[in-house]
Enzyme design. Structure first.
Site, PDB file in Angstrom:
ATOM      1  N   TRP A   1      -1.421  -7.396 -19.356  1.00  0.00           N
ATOM      2  CA  TRP A   1      -1.683  -7.235 -20.784  1.00  0.00           C
ATOM      3  C   TRP A   1      -1.751  -8.567 -21.518  1.00  0.00           C
ATOM      4  O   TRP A   1      -2.360  -8.665 -22.588  1.00  0.00           O
ATOM      5  CB  TRP A   1      -0.633  -6.323 -21.423  1.00  0.00           C
ATOM      6  CG  TRP A   1      -1.077  -4.900 -21.478  1.00  0.00           C
ATOM      7  CD1 TRP A   1      -0.820  -3.906 -20.561  1.00  0.00           C
ATOM      8  CD2 TRP A   1      -1.886  -4.299 -22.492  1.00  0.00           C
ATOM      9  NE1 TRP A   1      -1.422  -2.736 -20.946  1.00  0.00           N
ATOM     10  CE2 TRP A   1      -2.077  -2.946 -22.129  1.00  0.00           C
ATOM     11  CE3 TRP A   1      -2.467  -4.773 -23.663  1.00  0.00           C
ATOM     12  CZ2 TRP A   1      -2.821  -2.063 -22.906  1.00  0.00           C
ATOM     13  CZ3 TRP A   1      -3.211  -3.897 -24.439  1.00  0.00           C
ATOM     14  CH2 TRP A   1      -3.382  -2.559 -24.065  1.00  0.00           C
TER      15      TRP A   1
ATOM     16  N   TRP B   1       0.924   3.459 -11.044  1.00  0.00           N
ATOM     17  CA  TRP B   1       1.572   2.553 -12.006  1.00  0.00           C
ATOM     18  C   TRP B   1       1.921   3.295 -13.288  1.00  0.00           C
ATOM     19  O   TRP B   1       3.055   3.243 -13.773  1.00  0.00           O
ATOM     20  CB  TRP B   1       0.619   1.402 -12.279  1.00  0.00           C
ATOM     21  CG  TRP B   1       0.967   0.429 -13.354  1.00  0.00           C
ATOM     22  CD1 TRP B   1       0.628   0.518 -14.675  1.00  0.00           C
ATOM     23  CD2 TRP B   1       1.681  -0.812 -13.218  1.00  0.00           C
ATOM     24  NE1 TRP B   1       1.071  -0.584 -15.361  1.00  0.00           N
ATOM     25  CE2 TRP B   1       1.721  -1.416 -14.488  1.00  0.00           C
ATOM     26  CE3 TRP B   1       2.263  -1.474 -12.144  1.00  0.00           C
ATOM     27  CZ2 TRP B   1       2.325  -2.643 -14.718  1.00  0.00           C
ATOM     28  CZ3 TRP B   1       2.874  -2.702 -12.370  1.00  0.00           C
ATOM     29  CH2 TRP B   1       2.907  -3.269 -13.634  1.00  0.00           C
TER      30      TRP B   1
ATOM     31  N   HIS C   1       0.967  -7.954  -7.993  1.00  0.00           N
ATOM     32  CA  HIS C   1       0.551  -7.919  -9.389  1.00  0.00           C
ATOM     33  C   HIS C   1       1.181  -9.041 -10.205  1.00  0.00           C
ATOM     34  O   HIS C   1       0.522  -9.646 -11.050  1.00  0.00           O
ATOM     35  CB  HIS C   1       0.923  -6.562  -9.991  1.00  0.00           C
ATOM     36  CG  HIS C   1       0.489  -6.391 -11.398  1.00  0.00           C
ATOM     37  ND1 HIS C   1      -0.843  -6.377 -11.766  1.00  0.00           N
ATOM     38  CD2 HIS C   1       1.197  -6.229 -12.557  1.00  0.00           C
ATOM     39  CE1 HIS C   1      -0.944  -6.210 -13.077  1.00  0.00           C
ATOM     40  NE2 HIS C   1       0.282  -6.125 -13.576  1.00  0.00           N
TER      41      HIS C   1
END
EC number: 3.8.1.5
Length: 310
Positions: free
Chosen positions: A125, A175, A289
């Site tokens: 994000w 997720w 990630h």
């Protein structure tokens, strides 16, 4: 006035590998009554500034391995916590969290601190939001370090975002399920699942800002904002694509966590093609990630690349 709560300071006592001093702003325009936290490390008078933006469900702790490297270079390093995360205040209503709520906070922070010669450092994000910032004031931005991030636009026309939202079930679907479904979300356990290299102390530090579910509205909302993008998000992100393709002339460094099931190479190579002048990426075979867990390597390689290509 937005109804928000504040994580008690004792939750942040003696965190592993987080020796940084807090800084706060409680008067940002558009955010009455909300206190924002940010780290301000390195040389406060430096010409160059690294602006490090975290993602979901993390906070500035994510950059603990990169901040010292950037600071050692003589630069200033700013790492804010989004509202709802870290040491920043946490609105309790999910409806308060929108794309523009977060983006406008970042724009206000940049203006308040008058940040210039910015190296934008993004992931997750931090990228969805951060990659839309330079077009608002290109003169402030000098370089980009991008790790496992893209822009949230139309998956029909944009290969990077299409690869993100059309993954197998063990990607974004898993997720989102792990973050949204539990009635008692344990973020230390979540982080251990998605970042298995973490120690127990590190996983606990990631969970420190969230004593219980009442503090987790921002965490729950981010995945929903991906699944149901508002029009402002789509419009702003689409404009940003044009900026990176046609108007970006700064230096770029890309690092890819190759084990990432969310924003891995299938997403990042289309992003490479989208960013003007983006060189071949640094592929980190063991990174998932959370690429910043390999952040010292990424930071040193990025600084080396910038020095060699300046």
């Amino acid at each position: 006035m937005i109804n928000a709560i504040r994580t008690p300071d004792q939750r942040f006592s003696n965190l592993d590998q987080y020796p940084f001093s807090p800084n706060y702003l409680d008067d940002l325009p558009g955010y009455p009554g909300l206190r924002a936290h940010y780290l301000d490390e390195g040389n406060s008078d430096a010409e160059d500034v690294f602006l490090c933006l975290h993602g979901e469900p993390t906070w500035s702790y994510l950059y603990r391995k990169m901040i010292p490297v950037f600071a050692e270079s003589g630069a200033r390093v700013i790492a804010p916590d989004f509202f709802g995360f870290g040491k920043s205040d946490k609105p309790v209503d999910e409806e308060d969290y929108t794309f523009e709520f977060h983006r406008n906070f970042l724009l206000a922070l940049i203006e308040r601190l008058d940040l210039r010669n910015i190296t934008l450092v993004v992931q997750d994000w931090g990228g969805f939001l951060g990659l839309t910032l330079p077009m608002a004031d290109p003169s402030r931005f000098k370089r980009l370090i991008i790790m496992n991030a893209c822009l949230m636009t139309d998956p029909v026309t944009q290969p990077a975002f299409s690869a993100f939202v059309t993954q197998p079930a063990d990607g974004f679907t898993a997720w989102k399920y792990d973050l949204v479904t539990p009635s008692d979300l344990r973020l230390d356990q979540f982080m251990k699942r998605w970042a298995p290299t973490l120690t127990e102390a590190e996983a606990s530090a990631y969970a420190a800002p969230f004593p219980d579910t009442s503090y987790q509205a921002g965490v729950r909302k981010f995945p929903k904002m991906v699944a149901q993008r508002d029009q402002a998000c789509i419009d702003i992100s689409t404009e940003a694509i044009s900026f990176w393709q046609n108007d970006w002339n700064g230096q770029t460094f890309m690092a890819i966590g190759m084990k990432d099931k969310l924003l891995g190479p299938d997403v990042m190579y289309p992003m490479k093609a989208l960013i003007n002048g983006c060189p071949e990426p640094l592929e980190i075979a063991d990174a998932g990630h959370f690429v910043q867990e390999f952040g010292e390597q990424v930071a040193r390689e990025a600084l080396k690349h910038f020095a060699e290509t300046e």
